[in-house]
Motif scaffolding. Structure first.
Motif, mmCIF file in Angstrom:
data_model
loop_
_atom_site.group_PDB
_atom_site.id
_atom_site.type_symbol
_atom_site.label_atom_id
_atom_site.label_comp_id
_atom_site.label_asym_id
_atom_site.label_seq_id
_atom_site.Cartn_x
_atom_site.Cartn_y
_atom_site.Cartn_z
ATOM 1 N N ALA A 1 0.815 -1.210 0.000
ATOM 2 C CA ALA A 1 0.000 0.000 0.000
ATOM 3 C C ALA A 1 0.850 1.263 0.000
ATOM 4 O O ALA A 1 2.036 1.251 0.321
ATOM 5 N N ASN A 2 0.209 2.370 -0.362
ATOM 6 C CA ASN A 2 0.812 3.698 -0.250
ATOM 7 C C ASN A 2 0.449 4.251 1.125
ATOM 8 O O ASN A 2 -0.719 4.547 1.392
ATOM 9 N N LEU A 3 1.445 4.380 1.993
ATOM 10 C CA LEU A 3 1.179 4.775 3.371
ATOM 11 C C LEU A 3 2.057 5.939 3.790
ATOM 12 O O LEU A 3 3.248 5.988 3.469
ATOM 13 N N LEU A 4 1.465 6.860 4.535
ATOM 14 C CA LEU A 4 2.192 7.933 5.199
ATOM 15 C C LEU A 4 2.187 7.613 6.680
ATOM 16 O O LEU A 4 1.138 7.268 7.244
ATOM 17 N N ALA A 5 3.352 7.687 7.326
ATOM 18 C CA ALA A 5 3.447 7.404 8.759
ATOM 19 C C ALA A 5 4.113 8.571 9.462
ATOM 20 O O ALA A 5 5.107 9.113 8.967
ATOM 21 N N ILE A 6 3.575 8.967 10.601
ATOM 22 C CA ILE A 6 4.176 10.052 11.364
ATOM 23 C C ILE A 6 4.276 9.663 12.832
ATOM 24 O O ILE A 6 3.501 8.833 13.331
ATOM 25 N N ASP A 7 5.256 10.257 13.513
ATOM 26 C CA ASP A 7 5.361 10.087 14.959
ATOM 27 C C ASP A 7 5.937 11.348 15.576
ATOM 28 O O ASP A 7 6.998 11.827 15.162
ATOM 29 N N THR A 8 5.234 11.875 16.561
ATOM 30 C CA THR A 8 5.708 13.027 17.325
ATOM 31 C C THR A 8 5.551 12.742 18.820
ATOM 32 O O THR A 8 5.401 13.653 19.618
ATOM 33 N N SER A 9 5.580 11.459 19.183
ATOM 34 C CA SER A 9 5.347 11.068 20.573
ATOM 35 C C SER A 9 6.580 11.213 21.449
ATOM 36 O O SER A 9 6.509 11.000 22.662
ATOM 37 N N GLY B 1 1.802 7.307 15.335
ATOM 38 C CA GLY B 1 2.154 6.802 16.656
ATOM 39 C C GLY B 1 1.262 7.451 17.697
ATOM 40 O O GLY B 1 1.262 8.670 17.835
ATOM 41 N N ILE B 2 0.493 6.636 18.417
ATOM 42 C CA ILE B 2 -0.507 7.173 19.347
ATOM 43 C C ILE B 2 -0.029 7.149 20.800
ATOM 44 O O ILE B 2 -0.784 7.415 21.712
ATOM 45 N N GLY B 3 1.254 6.838 21.009
ATOM 46 C CA GLY B 3 1.793 6.797 22.359
ATOM 47 C C GLY B 3 1.844 5.356 22.869
ATOM 48 O O GLY B 3 1.624 4.423 22.108
ATOM 49 N N PRO B 4 2.170 5.190 24.142
ATOM 50 C CA PRO B 4 2.374 6.258 25.126
ATOM 51 C C PRO B 4 3.648 7.050 24.849
ATOM 52 O O PRO B 4 4.579 6.534 24.244
ATOM 53 N N GLY B 5 3.619 8.302 25.293
ATOM 54 C CA GLY B 5 4.753 9.174 25.057
ATOM 55 C C GLY B 5 4.464 10.555 25.609
ATOM 56 O O GLY B 5 3.613 10.729 26.483
ATOM 57 N N ALA B 6 5.168 11.539 25.077
ATOM 58 C CA ALA B 6 4.987 12.914 25.527
ATOM 59 C C ALA B 6 3.556 13.371 25.239
ATOM 60 O O ALA B 6 3.075 13.257 24.105
ATOM 61 N N ASP C 1 -10.612 12.077 3.152
ATOM 62 C CA ASP C 1 -11.423 10.864 3.239
ATOM 63 C C ASP C 1 -10.542 9.610 3.254
ATOM 64 O O ASP C 1 -10.734 8.680 2.457
ATOM 65 N N LEU C 2 -9.578 9.590 4.176
ATOM 66 C CA LEU C 2 -8.641 8.474 4.273
ATOM 67 C C LEU C 2 -8.810 7.732 5.595
ATOM 68 O O LEU C 2 -9.094 8.350 6.626
ATOM 69 N N PRO C 3 -8.615 6.420 5.590
ATOM 70 C CA PRO C 3 -8.595 5.677 6.849
ATOM 71 C C PRO C 3 -7.289 5.921 7.593
ATOM 72 O O PRO C 3 -6.309 6.402 7.008
ATOM 73 N N THR C 4 -7.264 5.590 8.862
ATOM 74 C CA THR C 4 -6.073 5.775 9.677
ATOM 75 C C THR C 4 -5.644 4.443 10.294
ATOM 76 O O THR C 4 -6.424 3.497 10.369
ATOM 77 N N ILE C 5 -4.401 4.403 10.747
ATOM 78 C CA ILE C 5 -3.864 3.226 11.428
ATOM 79 C C ILE C 5 -3.172 3.696 12.698
ATOM 80 O O ILE C 5 -2.268 4.535 12.642
ATOM 81 N N SER C 6 -3.602 3.186 13.832
ATOM 82 C CA SER C 6 -3.034 3.564 15.127
ATOM 83 C C SER C 6 -1.922 2.598 15.507
ATOM 84 O O SER C 6 -2.135 1.380 15.528
ATOM 85 N N VAL C 7 -0.753 3.135 15.829
ATOM 86 C CA VAL C 7 0.388 2.292 16.175
ATOM 87 C C VAL C 7 0.922 2.698 17.546
ATOM 88 O O VAL C 7 1.234 3.871 17.777
ATOM 89 N N CYS C 8 1.032 1.736 18.438
ATOM 90 C CA CYS C 8 1.620 1.966 19.751
ATOM 91 C C CYS C 8 3.110 2.253 19.597
ATOM 92 O O CYS C 8 3.816 1.561 18.858
ATOM 93 N N SER C 9 3.611 3.250 20.307
ATOM 94 C CA SER C 9 5.015 3.644 20.163
ATOM 95 C C SER C 9 5.969 2.524 20.574
ATOM 96 O O SER C 9 7.022 2.342 19.959
ATOM 97 N N LEU C 10 5.632 1.748 21.600
ATOM 98 C CA LEU C 10 6.501 0.652 22.012
ATOM 99 C C LEU C 10 6.541 -0.449 20.959
ATOM 100 O O LEU C 10 7.587 -1.071 20.735
ATOM 101 N N ASP C 11 5.403 -0.684 20.299
ATOM 102 C CA ASP C 11 5.375 -1.670 19.209
ATOM 103 C C ASP C 11 6.275 -1.216 18.061
ATOM 104 O O ASP C 11 6.954 -2.035 17.433
ATOM 105 N N ALA C 12 6.253 0.088 17.783
ATOM 106 C CA ALA C 12 7.094 0.625 16.709
ATOM 107 C C ALA C 12 8.574 0.450 17.037
ATOM 108 O O ALA C 12 9.381 0.077 16.177
#
Length: 234
Positions: free
Chosen positions: A2-10, A64-69, A88-99
């Motif tokens: 898939a074409n995916l954008l991933a971000i993390d600011t946790s 990245g949905i945390g836990p974090g800052a 109109d895009l779906p989202t994917i929640s990723v735990c920071s520790l899993d990442a």
């Protein structure tokens, strides 16, 4: 793929990754602290422009949905909510520790040690750590065993683990339980780890409507009173 954008600011880093099909992901990753809010959207625009695509060409946006800052997690989730709703895009929640766990398994030191069980432990501030146990899986992402915990450094359960990684090592080295296994104090969360998890989750049809997107708060209380701080240091 898939074409995916991933971000993390946790964490204290602002991190954005773009993956298009089977191409090598593009990454922007920089220590930003309070400046993440100024970097995030311009970085996303730059990555999309360089790839000559728009947000509407994506299959999903992962975050990245945390836990974090606390502030950082809220920033990332809010940014993805705005981008996903407007396109109109779906989202994917990723735990920071899993990442972090996913990133760790790709390092040469981890692969050489070949542990079956390992622990990710990160500094949660306020004299506490977030931690979770994982089991290495062949040809797949590591499997988290049980819940994500928030405890004092002394209370991390390292029984059965052969590897320990995360920022808690440097922050609380003298307070951690005795551990004879391998250590990685340098690894930290990045958008590449979020992306790794998101790719597998997307393949398993685990994307979600943006209205279901919310931060992962393991700590319910983010501030202590003066009396509570004094009591904690007795």
């Amino acid at each position: 793929m898939a074409n995916l954008l991933a971000i993390d600011t946790s964490s204290a880093w602002c991190s954005v990754a773009l993956s298009l099909g089977d191409h090598v992901p593009e990454l922007r990753h920089e220590a930003a602290s309070a400046g993440a809010s100024q970097l995030l959207l311009p970085w996303i625009e730059s990555l999309l422009a360089n790839a000559k695509i728009s947000l509407k060409d994506l299959d999903a946006i992962a975050v990245g949905i945390g836990p974090g800052a606390f502030t950082g997690v809220r920033l990332g989730v809010a940014a993805v909510q705005g981008l996903a709703i407007s396109n109109d895009l779906p989202t994917i929640s990723v735990c920071s520790l899993d990442a972090i766990a996913s990133q760790l398994t790709k390092t040469s030191a981890f692969q050489k040690a070949a542990p079956r069980y390992f622990v990710i432990a990160v500094d949660a501030r306020m004299e506490e750590v977030y931690w979770a146990k994982y089991e290495t899986q062949s040809n797949s992402l590591p499997k988290r065993i049980g819940d994500i915990h928030l405890t004092k450094p002394e209370d991390i359960d390292l029984a059965g683990a052969q590897y320990l990684a995360g920022s808690a090592i440097e922050a609380y080295r003298e307070r951690l339980p005795n551990f004879a296994g391998a250590l990685d104090a340098e690894i930290a969360v990045s958008a590449l780890g979020v992306l790794d998890c998101a790719q597998q989750m997307f393949a398993q049809d685990m994307q979600q409507d943006v209205r279901q997107l919310e931060p992962l708060y393991v700590r319910n209380k983010v501030a202590l009173t003066t009396a509570e701080r004094e009591e904690a240091h007795k």
